[in-house]
Design a protein around this motif. Structure first.
Motif, PDB file in Angstrom:
ATOM      1  N   GLY A  23      56.784  35.715  44.992  1.00 26.06           N
ATOM      2  CA  GLY A  23      57.783  36.103  43.778  1.00 26.06           C
ATOM      3  C   GLY A  23      57.742  35.149  42.685  1.00 26.06           C
ATOM      4  O   GLY A  23      57.065  34.192  42.823  1.00 26.06           O
ATOM      5  N   GLY A  24      58.455  35.363  41.726  1.00 24.43           N
ATOM      6  CA  GLY A  24      58.855  34.558  40.538  1.00 24.43           C
ATOM      7  C   GLY A  24      58.059  35.446  39.511  1.00 24.43           C
ATOM      8  O   GLY A  24      58.041  36.432  39.336  1.00 24.43           O
ATOM      9  N   LEU A  25      57.812  34.551  38.393  1.00 27.26           N
ATOM     10  CA  LEU A  25      57.167  35.062  37.064  1.00 27.26           C
ATOM     11  C   LEU A  25      55.855  35.235  37.249  1.00 27.26           C
ATOM     12  O   LEU A  25      55.069  34.207  37.400  1.00 27.26           O
ATOM     13  CB  LEU A  25      57.614  34.184  35.980  1.00 27.26           C
ATOM     14  N   LYS A  26      55.326  36.391  36.818  1.00 30.06           N
ATOM     15  CA  LYS A  26      53.788  36.615  36.788  1.00 30.06           C
ATOM     16  C   LYS A  26      53.446  36.920  35.361  1.00 30.06           C
ATOM     17  O   LYS A  26      53.891  37.906  34.788  1.00 30.06           O
ATOM     18  CB  LYS A  26      53.413  38.012  37.578  1.00 30.06           C
ATOM     19  N   LYS A  27      52.447  36.266  34.785  1.00 33.37           N
ATOM     20  CA  LYS A  27      52.187  36.273  33.386  1.00 33.37           C
ATOM     21  C   LYS A  27      51.073  37.180  33.185  1.00 33.37           C
ATOM     22  O   LYS A  27      50.069  36.817  32.193  1.00 33.37           O
ATOM     23  CB  LYS A  27      52.114  34.857  32.794  1.00 33.37           C
ATOM     24  N   ASP A  28      51.034  38.346  33.785  1.00 33.70           N
ATOM     25  CA  ASP A  28      49.981  39.324  33.463  1.00 33.70           C
ATOM     26  C   ASP A  28      50.013  40.102  32.313  1.00 33.70           C
ATOM     27  O   ASP A  28      49.003  40.441  31.572  1.00 33.70           O
ATOM     28  CB  ASP A  28      49.698  40.302  34.532  1.00 33.70           C
ATOM     29  N   ALA A  29      51.187  40.319  31.921  1.00 39.46           N
ATOM     30  CA  ALA A  29      51.675  41.166  30.727  1.00 39.46           C
ATOM     31  C   ALA A  29      52.328  40.249  29.568  1.00 39.46           C
ATOM     32  O   ALA A  29      52.961  39.430  30.119  1.00 39.46           O
ATOM     33  CB  ALA A  29      52.194  42.353  31.075  1.00 39.46           C
ATOM     34  N   ALA A  30      51.828  40.615  28.201  1.00 39.59           N
ATOM     35  CA  ALA A  30      52.515  39.976  27.066  1.00 39.59           C
ATOM     36  C   ALA A  30      54.109  40.575  27.080  1.00 39.59           C
ATOM     37  O   ALA A  30      54.191  41.882  27.354  1.00 39.59           O
ATOM     38  CB  ALA A  30      52.008  40.126  26.059  1.00 39.59           C
ATOM     39  N   PRO A  31      55.441  39.921  26.708  1.00 39.50           N
ATOM     40  CA  PRO A  31      56.512  40.284  26.633  1.00 39.50           C
ATOM     41  C   PRO A  31      56.686  41.223  25.216  1.00 39.50           C
ATOM     42  O   PRO A  31      55.792  41.224  24.404  1.00 39.50           O
ATOM     43  CB  PRO A  31      57.364  39.003  26.591  1.00 39.50           C
ATOM     44  N   PRO A  32      57.495  42.126  25.173  1.00 37.86           N
ATOM     45  CA  PRO A  32      57.664  42.857  24.059  1.00 37.86           C
ATOM     46  C   PRO A  32      58.131  42.267  22.863  1.00 37.86           C
ATOM     47  O   PRO A  32      58.870  41.230  23.086  1.00 37.86           O
ATOM     48  CB  PRO A  32      58.596  44.005  24.421  1.00 37.86           C
ATOM     49  N   PRO A  33      57.910  42.697  21.710  1.00 40.86           N
ATOM     50  CA  PRO A  33      58.391  41.944  20.387  1.00 40.86           C
ATOM     51  C   PRO A  33      60.140  41.896  20.243  1.00 40.86           C
ATOM     52  O   PRO A  33      60.567  43.013  21.196  1.00 40.86           O
ATOM     53  CB  PRO A  33      57.801  42.631  19.336  1.00 40.86           C
ATOM     54  N   PRO A  34      60.828  40.997  20.118  1.00 43.92           N
ATOM     55  CA  PRO A  34      62.041  40.994  20.109  1.00 43.92           C
ATOM     56  C   PRO A  34      62.793  42.243  19.372  1.00 43.92           C
ATOM     57  O   PRO A  34      63.911  42.478  20.013  1.00 43.92           O
ATOM     58  CB  PRO A  34      62.572  39.886  19.205  1.00 43.92           C
ATOM     59  N   ILE A  92      66.323  28.994  37.694  1.00 42.72           N
ATOM     60  CA  ILE A  92      66.257  30.031  38.709  1.00 42.72           C
ATOM     61  C   ILE A  92      65.636  29.487  39.900  1.00 42.72           C
ATOM     62  O   ILE A  92      64.430  29.466  39.995  1.00 42.72           O
ATOM     63  CB  ILE A  92      65.659  31.451  38.136  1.00 42.72           C
ATOM     64  N   PRO A  93      66.426  29.162  41.015  1.00 44.08           N
ATOM     65  CA  PRO A  93      65.768  28.854  42.223  1.00 44.08           C
ATOM     66  C   PRO A  93      64.873  29.907  42.641  1.00 44.08           C
ATOM     67  O   PRO A  93      65.203  31.258  42.691  1.00 44.08           O
ATOM     68  CB  PRO A  93      66.921  28.397  43.097  1.00 44.08           C
ATOM     69  N   LYS A  94      63.923  29.520  43.569  1.00 40.50           N
ATOM     70  CA  LYS A  94      62.759  30.461  44.139  1.00 40.50           C
ATOM     71  C   LYS A  94      63.661  31.588  45.175  1.00 40.50           C
ATOM     72  O   LYS A  94      63.431  32.760  45.009  1.00 40.50           O
ATOM     73  CB  LYS A  94      61.879  30.076  45.047  1.00 40.50           C
ATOM     74  N   ALA A  95      64.938  31.156  45.710  1.00 46.44           N
ATOM     75  CA  ALA A  95      65.665  32.176  46.559  1.00 46.44           C
ATOM     76  C   ALA A  95      66.239  33.273  45.940  1.00 46.44           C
ATOM     77  O   ALA A  95      66.410  34.281  46.261  1.00 46.44           O
ATOM     78  CB  ALA A  95      66.925  31.172  47.296  1.00 46.44           C
ATOM     79  N   VAL A  96      66.381  33.006  44.424  1.00 54.02           N
ATOM     80  CA  VAL A  96      67.125  33.991  43.899  1.00 54.02           C
ATOM     81  C   VAL A  96      66.250  35.113  43.596  1.00 54.02           C
ATOM     82  O   VAL A  96      66.591  36.233  43.452  1.00 54.02           O
ATOM     83  CB  VAL A  96      67.672  33.508  42.363  1.00 54.02           C
ATOM     84  N   PHE A  97      64.906  34.838  43.254  1.00 54.04           N
ATOM     85  CA  PHE A  97      63.855  35.925  43.154  1.00 54.04           C
ATOM     86  C   PHE A  97      63.643  36.701  44.272  1.00 54.04           C
ATOM     87  O   PHE A  97      63.508  37.867  44.511  1.00 54.04           O
ATOM     88  CB  PHE A  97      62.512  35.335  42.762  1.00 54.04           C
ATOM     89  N   ASP A  98      64.102  35.999  45.660  1.00 53.74           N
ATOM     90  CA  ASP A  98      63.967  36.905  46.898  1.00 53.74           C
ATOM     91  C   ASP A  98      62.760  37.653  47.089  1.00 53.74           C
ATOM     92  O   ASP A  98      62.755  38.747  47.566  1.00 53.74           O
ATOM     93  CB  ASP A  98      65.299  37.855  46.958  1.00 53.74           C
ATOM     94  N   GLY A  99      61.746  36.967  46.898  1.00 50.52           N
ATOM     95  CA  GLY A  99      60.235  37.512  46.950  1.00 50.52           C
ATOM     96  C   GLY A  99      59.851  38.446  45.824  1.00 50.52           C
ATOM     97  O   GLY A  99      58.719  38.960  46.092  1.00 50.52           O
TER      98      GLY A  99
END
Length: 130
Positions: A23-34, A92-99
């Motif tokens: 789990g966690g953040l995967k940077k495969d896609a760009a975030p949308p514009p604000p 954000i601790p890894k446990a919060v992502f819960d996989g």
């Protein structure tokens, strides 16, 4: 009836092969514009969700609910969260992502507490909702 040990061992090792994704953040896609951050989300919860600009003005220890995107992983459980009003550092601790995995283009809600003792202020996240 004799059972072979090899099939038994294989059955025990197969689940371990599927457990590699933590789990966690995967940077495969760009975030949308604000300016496009509130597209597609409407509901009764809008009244309880605040903006980052409002959250930064609250007192230390305040309960925070934000809706936006995780846009960067800074390591050691530190992330940058963005909504249409700005950015804020989060822990954000890894446990919060819960996989679960989160991509920068996914709109999420985070709940936690504001820590103004740190410079700049951070949100200590205890719950993520996709």
């Amino acid at each position: 009836m004799k059972l072979s040990v090899a099939p038994l061992i294989c059955c025990l090792l197969i689940p371990a092969a599927y457990a590699d994704d933590n789990g966690g953040l995967k940077k495969d896609a760009a975030p949308p514009p604000p300016h496009a951050l509130d597209d597609g989300y409407r509901g009764a919860e809008d009244a309880r969700i605040m903006t980052i600009k409002q959250a930064k003005e609250m007192h230390d220890g305040a309960t925070i609910s934000l809706r936006g995107n995780l846009i960067d992983d800074q390591g050691n459980d530190k992330y940058i969260f963005r909504d249409k009003t700005g950015k804020i550092d989060t822990i954000i601790p890894k446990a919060v992502f819960d996989g679960r995995t989160v991509e920068p283009d996914q709109m999420i809600s985070i709940n936690g507490s504001l820590d103004k003792k740190m410079t700049p202020p951070v949100v200590r996240v205890d719950h993520i909702r996709k």
